[in-house]
Design a protein around this motif. Structure first.
Motif, PDB file in Angstrom:
ATOM      1  N   PHE A 281       0.542   1.168  -7.593  1.00 25.04           N
ATOM      2  CA  PHE A 281       0.847   0.864  -9.006  1.00 25.04           C
ATOM      3  C   PHE A 281       1.718   1.930  -9.652  1.00 25.04           C
ATOM      4  O   PHE A 281       2.650   1.625 -10.407  1.00 25.04           O
ATOM      5  CB  PHE A 281      -0.467   0.709  -9.802  1.00 25.04           C
ATOM      6  CG  PHE A 281      -1.175  -0.583  -9.506  1.00 25.04           C
ATOM      7  CD1 PHE A 281      -0.733  -1.772 -10.068  1.00 25.04           C
ATOM      8  CD2 PHE A 281      -2.271  -0.614  -8.660  1.00 25.04           C
ATOM      9  CE1 PHE A 281      -1.378  -2.975  -9.803  1.00 25.04           C
ATOM     10  CE2 PHE A 281      -2.917  -1.802  -8.379  1.00 25.04           C
ATOM     11  CZ  PHE A 281      -2.470  -2.988  -8.950  1.00 25.04           C
ATOM     12  N   LYS A 282       1.442   3.213  -9.383  1.00 21.27           N
ATOM     13  CA  LYS A 282       2.179   4.279 -10.067  1.00 21.27           C
ATOM     14  C   LYS A 282       3.658   4.270  -9.687  1.00 21.27           C
ATOM     15  O   LYS A 282       4.539   4.295 -10.547  1.00 21.27           O
ATOM     16  CB  LYS A 282       1.558   5.637  -9.725  1.00 21.27           C
ATOM     17  CG  LYS A 282       2.181   6.780 -10.505  1.00 21.27           C
ATOM     18  CD  LYS A 282       1.453   8.096 -10.251  1.00 21.27           C
ATOM     19  CE  LYS A 282       2.091   9.223 -11.056  1.00 21.27           C
ATOM     20  NZ  LYS A 282       1.422  10.527 -10.800  1.00 21.27           N
ATOM     21  N   LYS A 283       3.938   4.195  -8.384  1.00 23.21           N
ATOM     22  CA  LYS A 283       5.332   4.160  -7.946  1.00 23.21           C
ATOM     23  C   LYS A 283       6.006   2.852  -8.376  1.00 23.21           C
ATOM     24  O   LYS A 283       7.196   2.841  -8.699  1.00 23.21           O
ATOM     25  CB  LYS A 283       5.418   4.318  -6.421  1.00 23.21           C
ATOM     26  CG  LYS A 283       5.132   5.725  -5.928  1.00 23.21           C
ATOM     27  CD  LYS A 283       5.298   5.826  -4.422  1.00 23.21           C
ATOM     28  CE  LYS A 283       5.011   7.243  -3.939  1.00 23.21           C
ATOM     29  NZ  LYS A 283       5.110   7.351  -2.454  1.00 23.21           N
ATOM     30  N   ALA A 284       5.241   1.761  -8.381  1.00 26.50           N
ATOM     31  CA  ALA A 284       5.803   0.470  -8.802  1.00 26.50           C
ATOM     32  C   ALA A 284       6.242   0.536 -10.264  1.00 26.50           C
ATOM     33  O   ALA A 284       7.281  -0.025 -10.634  1.00 26.50           O
ATOM     34  CB  ALA A 284       4.784  -0.645  -8.596  1.00 26.50           C
ATOM     35  N   ASP A 285       5.450   1.214 -11.107  1.00 27.49           N
ATOM     36  CA  ASP A 285       5.836   1.375 -12.512  1.00 27.49           C
ATOM     37  C   ASP A 285       7.142   2.152 -12.622  1.00 27.49           C
ATOM     38  O   ASP A 285       8.005   1.828 -13.454  1.00 27.49           O
ATOM     39  CB  ASP A 285       4.730   2.102 -13.283  1.00 27.49           C
ATOM     40  CG  ASP A 285       3.561   1.184 -13.587  1.00 27.49           C
ATOM     41  OD1 ASP A 285       3.732  -0.050 -13.493  1.00 27.49           O
ATOM     42  OD2 ASP A 285       2.466   1.689 -13.904  1.00 27.49           O
ATOM     43  N   ASN A 286       7.286   3.191 -11.814  1.00 34.16           N
ATOM     44  CA  ASN A 286       8.528   3.973 -11.833  1.00 34.16           C
ATOM     45  C   ASN A 286       9.716   3.130 -11.376  1.00 34.16           C
ATOM     46  O   ASN A 286      10.793   3.162 -11.974  1.00 34.16           O
ATOM     47  CB  ASN A 286       8.396   5.211 -10.928  1.00 34.16           C
ATOM     48  CG  ASN A 286       7.540   6.277 -11.557  1.00 34.16           C
ATOM     49  OD1 ASN A 286       7.366   6.318 -12.775  1.00 34.16           O
ATOM     50  ND2 ASN A 286       6.979   7.153 -10.741  1.00 34.16           N
ATOM     51  N   LEU A 287       9.521   2.365 -10.294  1.00 34.11           N
ATOM     52  CA  LEU A 287      10.611   1.536  -9.761  1.00 34.11           C
ATOM     53  C   LEU A 287      11.005   0.432 -10.742  1.00 34.11           C
ATOM     54  O   LEU A 287      12.164  -0.007 -10.760  1.00 34.11           O
ATOM     55  CB  LEU A 287      10.191   0.934  -8.414  1.00 34.11           C
ATOM     56  CG  LEU A 287      10.027   1.948  -7.273  1.00 34.11           C
ATOM     57  CD1 LEU A 287       9.348   1.302  -6.078  1.00 34.11           C
ATOM     58  CD2 LEU A 287      11.378   2.527  -6.860  1.00 34.11           C
TER      59      LEU A 287
ATOM     60  N   PRO B 295       0.815  -1.232   0.000  1.00 35.73           N
ATOM     61  CA  PRO B 295       0.000   0.000   0.000  1.00 35.73           C
ATOM     62  C   PRO B 295       0.845   1.277   0.000  1.00 35.73           C
ATOM     63  O   PRO B 295       0.421   2.290  -0.543  1.00 35.73           O
ATOM     64  CB  PRO B 295      -0.820  -0.124   1.294  1.00 35.73           C
ATOM     65  CG  PRO B 295      -0.145  -1.179   2.106  1.00 35.73           C
ATOM     66  CD  PRO B 295       0.515  -2.091   1.145  1.00 35.73           C
ATOM     67  N   GLU B 296       2.068   1.199   0.563  1.00 37.95           N
ATOM     68  CA  GLU B 296       2.918   2.399   0.604  1.00 37.95           C
ATOM     69  C   GLU B 296       3.497   2.728  -0.776  1.00 37.95           C
ATOM     70  O   GLU B 296       4.025   3.827  -0.993  1.00 37.95           O
ATOM     71  CB  GLU B 296       4.079   2.214   1.586  1.00 37.95           C
ATOM     72  CG  GLU B 296       3.665   1.960   3.015  1.00 37.95           C
ATOM     73  CD  GLU B 296       3.537   0.460   3.316  1.00 37.95           C
ATOM     74  OE1 GLU B 296       3.639   0.102   4.501  1.00 37.95           O
ATOM     75  OE2 GLU B 296       3.354  -0.336   2.367  1.00 37.95           O
ATOM     76  N   ILE B 297       3.435   1.769  -1.695  1.00 41.25           N
ATOM     77  CA  ILE B 297       4.027   1.970  -3.022  1.00 41.25           C
ATOM     78  C   ILE B 297       2.946   2.133  -4.083  1.00 41.25           C
ATOM     79  O   ILE B 297       2.882   3.155  -4.764  1.00 41.25           O
ATOM     80  CB  ILE B 297       4.963   0.795  -3.378  1.00 41.25           C
ATOM     81  CG1 ILE B 297       6.157   0.767  -2.395  1.00 41.25           C
ATOM     82  CG2 ILE B 297       5.474   0.914  -4.820  1.00 41.25           C
ATOM     83  CD1 ILE B 297       7.119  -0.370  -2.603  1.00 41.25           C
TER      84      ILE B 297
ATOM     85  N   ASN C  29      13.793  10.103  -3.008  1.00 44.61           N
ATOM     86  CA  ASN C  29      12.902   9.762  -1.888  1.00 44.61           C
ATOM     87  C   ASN C  29      11.885   8.690  -2.251  1.00 44.61           C
ATOM     88  O   ASN C  29      11.410   7.965  -1.380  1.00 44.61           O
ATOM     89  CB  ASN C  29      12.190  11.014  -1.373  1.00 44.61           C
ATOM     90  CG  ASN C  29      12.988  11.694  -0.266  1.00 44.61           C
ATOM     91  OD1 ASN C  29      13.976  11.138   0.218  1.00 44.61           O
ATOM     92  ND2 ASN C  29      12.574  12.888   0.117  1.00 44.61           N
ATOM     93  N   THR C  30      11.571   8.536  -3.534  1.00 45.76           N
ATOM     94  CA  THR C  30      10.686   7.443  -3.945  1.00 45.76           C
ATOM     95  C   THR C  30      11.332   6.099  -3.629  1.00 45.76           C
ATOM     96  O   THR C  30      10.679   5.194  -3.090  1.00 45.76           O
ATOM     97  CB  THR C  30      10.392   7.532  -5.458  1.00 45.76           C
ATOM     98  OG1 THR C  30       9.681   8.730  -5.726  1.00 45.76           O
ATOM     99  CG2 THR C  30       9.561   6.334  -5.921  1.00 45.76           C
ATOM    100  N   VAL C  31      12.622   5.974  -3.955  1.00 47.48           N
ATOM    101  CA  VAL C  31      13.329   4.717  -3.673  1.00 47.48           C
ATOM    102  C   VAL C  31      13.467   4.525  -2.164  1.00 47.48           C
ATOM    103  O   VAL C  31      13.245   3.424  -1.643  1.00 47.48           O
ATOM    104  CB  VAL C  31      14.712   4.706  -4.351  1.00 47.48           C
ATOM    105  CG1 VAL C  31      15.442   3.397  -4.057  1.00 47.48           C
ATOM    106  CG2 VAL C  31      14.573   4.887  -5.856  1.00 47.48           C
ATOM    107  N   ARG C  32      13.845   5.587  -1.436  1.00 46.84           N
ATOM    108  CA  ARG C  32      14.024   5.460   0.017  1.00 46.84           C
ATOM    109  C   ARG C  32      12.730   5.027   0.694  1.00 46.84           C
ATOM    110  O   ARG C  32      12.724   4.145   1.555  1.00 46.84           O
ATOM    111  CB  ARG C  32      14.505   6.799   0.598  1.00 46.84           C
ATOM    112  CG  ARG C  32      15.934   7.140   0.214  1.00 46.84           C
ATOM    113  CD  ARG C  32      16.373   8.462   0.798  1.00 46.84           C
ATOM    114  NE  ARG C  32      17.654   8.863   0.223  1.00 46.84           N
ATOM    115  CZ  ARG C  32      17.956  10.086  -0.173  1.00 46.84           C
ATOM    116  NH1 ARG C  32      17.070  11.063  -0.043  1.00 46.84           N
ATOM    117  NH2 ARG C  32      19.143  10.361  -0.685  1.00 46.84           N
ATOM    118  N   GLN C  33      11.614   5.650   0.324  1.00 47.95           N
ATOM    119  CA  GLN C  33      10.331   5.293   0.937  1.00 47.95           C
ATOM    120  C   GLN C  33       9.922   3.871   0.576  1.00 47.95           C
ATOM    121  O   GLN C  33       9.363   3.136   1.407  1.00 47.95           O
ATOM    122  CB  GLN C  33       9.261   6.298   0.508  1.00 47.95           C
ATOM    123  CG  GLN C  33       9.457   7.676   1.131  1.00 47.95           C
ATOM    124  CD  GLN C  33       8.649   8.756   0.441  1.00 47.95           C
ATOM    125  OE1 GLN C  33       7.985   8.499  -0.579  1.00 47.95           O
ATOM    126  NE2 GLN C  33       8.700   9.971   0.970  1.00 47.95           N
TER     127      GLN C  33
END
Length: 831
Positions: free
Chosen positions: A146-152, A142-144, A304-308
């Motif tokens: 779909f949108k952040k997962a696509d970036n990662l 939940p902290e990540i 900070n996206t990766v750190r979080q």
């Protein structure tokens, strides 16, 4: 001497930078490196045992005389000091020196590394939550989402495991909190202070740049700090006023960043800021007041996206099963895997980071060594190779026709080879030796052992020049032994090629010398018993393997005149047996090596004239064939014309480069060998293979363009006779780094030391000069800095393989090996 707590970080940093810069006694803002070390070591650490004080004081004395030490002595002193300080620091943080009297040597040092399990503050904070599963998709967290997962996913991160093992490429230490008066330029720190003044405004020079300016103070002083915001969205007055309201006068502020000089005095460079409710409150920021991980990023993925995301995944680390048995971890002082993963991302402090990194570096080396050793043992289990006779008429006759006796080192290496050839297990041995150490003679004796045993042999070299050189030497010997030998290269005529193919198939031809032409499908041996590969790192993995496949498990002897540092040899040749010819033939003089600037060119030409008048010959080596518009370098073609017409019109000047046809190359080399030309202008095609004992001067233009190992190879073209020889390194570069590198050649003729320094300057892949050399792509480990850990990992892997080569006893290690080794090596068979 006084007592005080040493600043471990500054000491380690100073030693590390001095090693990186080539041991030149760097000049800092206040002191030279040697002065700083001598002064710092002039004070005993608080609680230093009496038994250690004499050694500590001795180091202070040694660094006082550091400017007068030779390069090798400086290197040794810095390395010993780094090891010693690490040992003492572990004493202080671990067992408070209680084990000072226990044991000695390596076991004592390992015992002192017994790790308390430091918990990452981030892990402690998030571990209360339900831990995700190791193989869970990042989009499911939940902290990540779909949108952040696509970036990662752009970073190759798809699962929780991917994130846990996506190690930071660096860390910035903001964990050290200091008073304002203790700030020193160049350090990264955190301060907690009261806001005295706050202003936010647009830059007078750039209206799209907004500047936040703060004056903060604590009980020791005050400083001005600022942050910059680029973009039109930050230039509105309303936004600037809202930013000012975040940092009201009188509020308590935590700020971290790099301390640097400004026109107002010391400041923090674009710091991270957080307002605290009370002076003693904990800092909630991901950056301020802690050791901050720096990850590799790509477009569209911010730090900070990766750190979080890592913080969201870290609770899963608690469920990682550690493949290494507890006994092995205890023996080598290794942190448990779950704690190492937590502390490589968000360590509690620099000490925890160091210990975590050591464990994960050990793992990278351990699984590589385990894979190499397992492959070595599997190869040794094959009992189908030819058993060759080491003594016989051919070998004895060859010893008789040799005009010299083998050196002690040559005889020792030959014994290693002949012992291997008598076994049904295929030999897989690498012979290292400096230029001119006599590797070829040793290889010929191995070839004769194969021939007198009824088998054929092949010798493969990377260039036509080197293959031709080997062929000429072998013909002169084999004619006296009444043995045929042929040369096969890309330039071999069709009729001759057919004849060679026929004689190989019938077994009439016992030895074939050649280039890549040997691995063509049409080349078939009747009974290939021995393969010799010269300068083997210049061949691709598949090329070496294809030549071996020309026979039924032939013995393989590889040779290199490029000295390989021990760490690099263990990494890419860990499955080979290695022998070293570490002795030059008697009568050779040390080559006098000098670095010259462009203004000293006439001195070089005077020396060349003097040598030619005495009947000697000269190489002039350049990096390019023809003039390049992008690089201001002297080209071989133009230099040849200039030297012949203007500088040495009374002498004959020859030309040799890679774009010439084989016939043209042969003609040029033959004329030089016969002293019809006195000066040979060449590119690096002469690096290996051209053997003219009468040549006594090697002039290398634009020497800063070459690696140290390559310069050492080129230098080896002279000094092949009893006469004094000279190597002149011409450089117009004013770069301090370039000058430091070239000075290494002036001060040392030890090929292995030079290759070590080359690896420090340029990295392991560049030392070997080819992307095909099979250097693994480590995530954390450094072959320059982590030699000690590599040797321990090799030792541990040897013991595991000795107990069970199949690894059935250690299922988790076996599974981890399969996963890591394939990824690290790309599934390639290196040797």
């Amino acid at each position: 001497m006084t007592n005080e707590k040493p600043d471990w970080i500054r000491l380690h940093k100073a030693l590390a930078i001095e090693a990186e810069r080539g041991f030149t006694d760097l000049v800092g803002r206040e002191y030279r490196f040697s002065e700083f070390l001598s002064l710092t070591l002039g004070k005993f650490p608080t609680g230093l045992p009496q038994t250690e004080r004499r050694r500590w004081q001795g180091l202070a004395v040694q660094f006082a005389s550091y400017p007068h030490l030779a390069l090798e002595e400086r290197q040794h002193l810095v390395a010993e000091t780094r090891r010693y300080l690490s040992q003492l620091q572990q004493d202080e943080q671990g067992e408070d020196g209680k084990q000072g009297s226990r044991g000695a040597g390596e076991q004592r040092r390992i015992n002192q590394l017994k790790i308390q399990k430091p918990k990452s503050p981030i892990v402690t904070e998030v571990s209360r939550r339900l831990a995700p599963k190791i193989d869970q998709k990042l989009s499911d967290l939940p902290e990540i989402g779909f949108k952040k997962a696509d970036n990662l996913a752009r970073l190759g991160l798809h699962t929780v495991r991917d994130l846990l093992f996506y190690y930071p490429r660096d860390h910035i230490d903001y964990a050290r909190q200091v008073n304002i008066r203790e700030l020193q330029a160049g350090e990264t720190v955190t301060i907690v202070a009261t806001v005295k003044r706050c202003n936010c405004f647009s830059s007078p020079k750039n209206q799209k740049l907004s500047i936040l300016e703060l004056v903060v103070k604590d009980n020791s002083g005050q400083i001005k700090i600022g942050r910059f915001y680029a973009g039109t969205r930050f230039s509105s007055r309303a936004w600037q006023e809202s930013l000012k309201r975040r940092y009201p006068v009188g509020s308590i502020l935590a700020a971290c960043g790099l301390v640097k000089e400004s026109k107002y005095g010391l400041t923090l460079d674009n710091p991270e800021l957080e307002v605290l409710a009370n002076p003693g409150d904990s800092i909630e920021s991901l950056n301020i007041g802690r050791v901050v991980p720096i990850y590799g990023l790509t477009e569209g993925v911010v730090a900070n996206t990766v750190r979080q995301a890592v913080i969201a995944a870290l609770p899963a680390a608690a469920n990682l099963k550690d493949p290494l048995p507890s006994g092995l971890r205890q023996k080598y002082g290794l942190m448990e895997l779950k704690d190492a993963i937590a502390n490589i991302h968000f360590p509690s402090d620099s000490a925890a980071l160091q210990v975590a990194r050591r464990r994960l570096v050990f793992d990278e080396f351990f699984y590589l060594q385990l894979g190499l050793l397992q492959r070595q043992q599997q190869a040794r289990a094959i009992q189908t190779s030819a058993i060759l006779v080491p003594r016989g008429q051919l070998v004895e006759k060859f010893h008789e026709i040799l005009p010299f006796k083998l050196t002690g080192a040559q005889q020792r290496v030959l014994n290693d080879i002949l012992n291997d050839l008598q076994k049904p297990v295929p030999m897989n041995r690498l012979v290292q030796g400096d230029v001119g150490s006599g590797k070829t003679v040793v290889a010929v004796l191995a070839i004769l052992a194969a021939i007198q045993s009824g088998y054929q042999a092949a010798l493969m070299a990377p260039t036509e020049v080197l293959a031709e050189q080997h062929y000429r030497k072998l013909v002169s010997w084999f004619n006296l032994l009444h043995l045929p030998v042929e040369l096969l290269t890309g330039s071999t005529k069709t009729a001759k090629r057919r004849q060679i193919h026929s004689q190989l198939g019938t077994g009439e031809l016992p030895l074939l010398v050649g280039t890549h032409a040997l691995i063509q499908d049409s080349v078939n041996f009747q009974q290939l018993g021995l393969v010799v590969i010269d300068e083997q790192h210049r061949f691709g993995v598949e090329q070496r393997a294809r030549l071996q496949q020309k026979g039924e498990q032939p013995h393989v002897l590889t040779m290199t005149a490029t000295p390989i540092p021990r760490t690099l040899a263990l990494t890419i040749h860990g499955d080979l047996d290695v022998s070293q010819i570490d002795e030059l033939p008697p009568g050779r003089q040390k080559i006098q090596t000098t670095v010259l600037s462009g203004q000293q060119r006439n001195h070089a030409y005077d020396l060349i004239r003097r040598e030619i008048v005495q009947g000697r010959q000269v190489y002039v080596v350049l990096p390019l064939v023809e003039e390049s518009e992008k690089l201001d370098l002297r080209s071989a073609v133009d230099e040849h014309q200039k030297l012949q017409e203007s500088v040495f019109p009374d002498f004959q000047v020859g030309l040799l480069h890679g774009r010439m046809s084989s016939a043209e190359k042969d003609e040029s080399i033959t004329k030089f060998r016969d002293n019809q030309t006195q000066v040979l202008v060449s590119t690096t095609v002469v690096e290996v293979g051209v053997d003219v004992p009468n040549a006594t001067v090697m002039l290398i233009e634009n020497a800063e363009r070459f690696g140290l190992s390559q310069l050492h190879q080129l230098r080896g073209r002279v000094g092949r006779d009893a006469a004094q020889s000279y190597c002149l390194l011409m450089s117009s570069s004013r770069s301090p780094d370039a000058q430091q590198r070239l000075k290494v050649l002036e001060q040392s003729q030890d090929g292995f030391f030079i290759s070590e320094m080359d690896m420090r300057f340029r990295g392991p892949g560049q030392v070997l000069g080819t992307r095909q050399s099979g250097v693994p792509d480590f995530t954390l480990a450094s072959l320059v800095e982590d030699e000690e850990v590599l040797l321990l990992a090799r030792q541990a892997a040897e013991k595991i393989i000795e107990m069970d080569v199949t690894l059935e006893r250690w299922y988790l290690i076996k599974e981890e090996l399969k996963y890591r080794y394939e990824r690290l090596m790309g599934g390639a068979i290196l040797t």
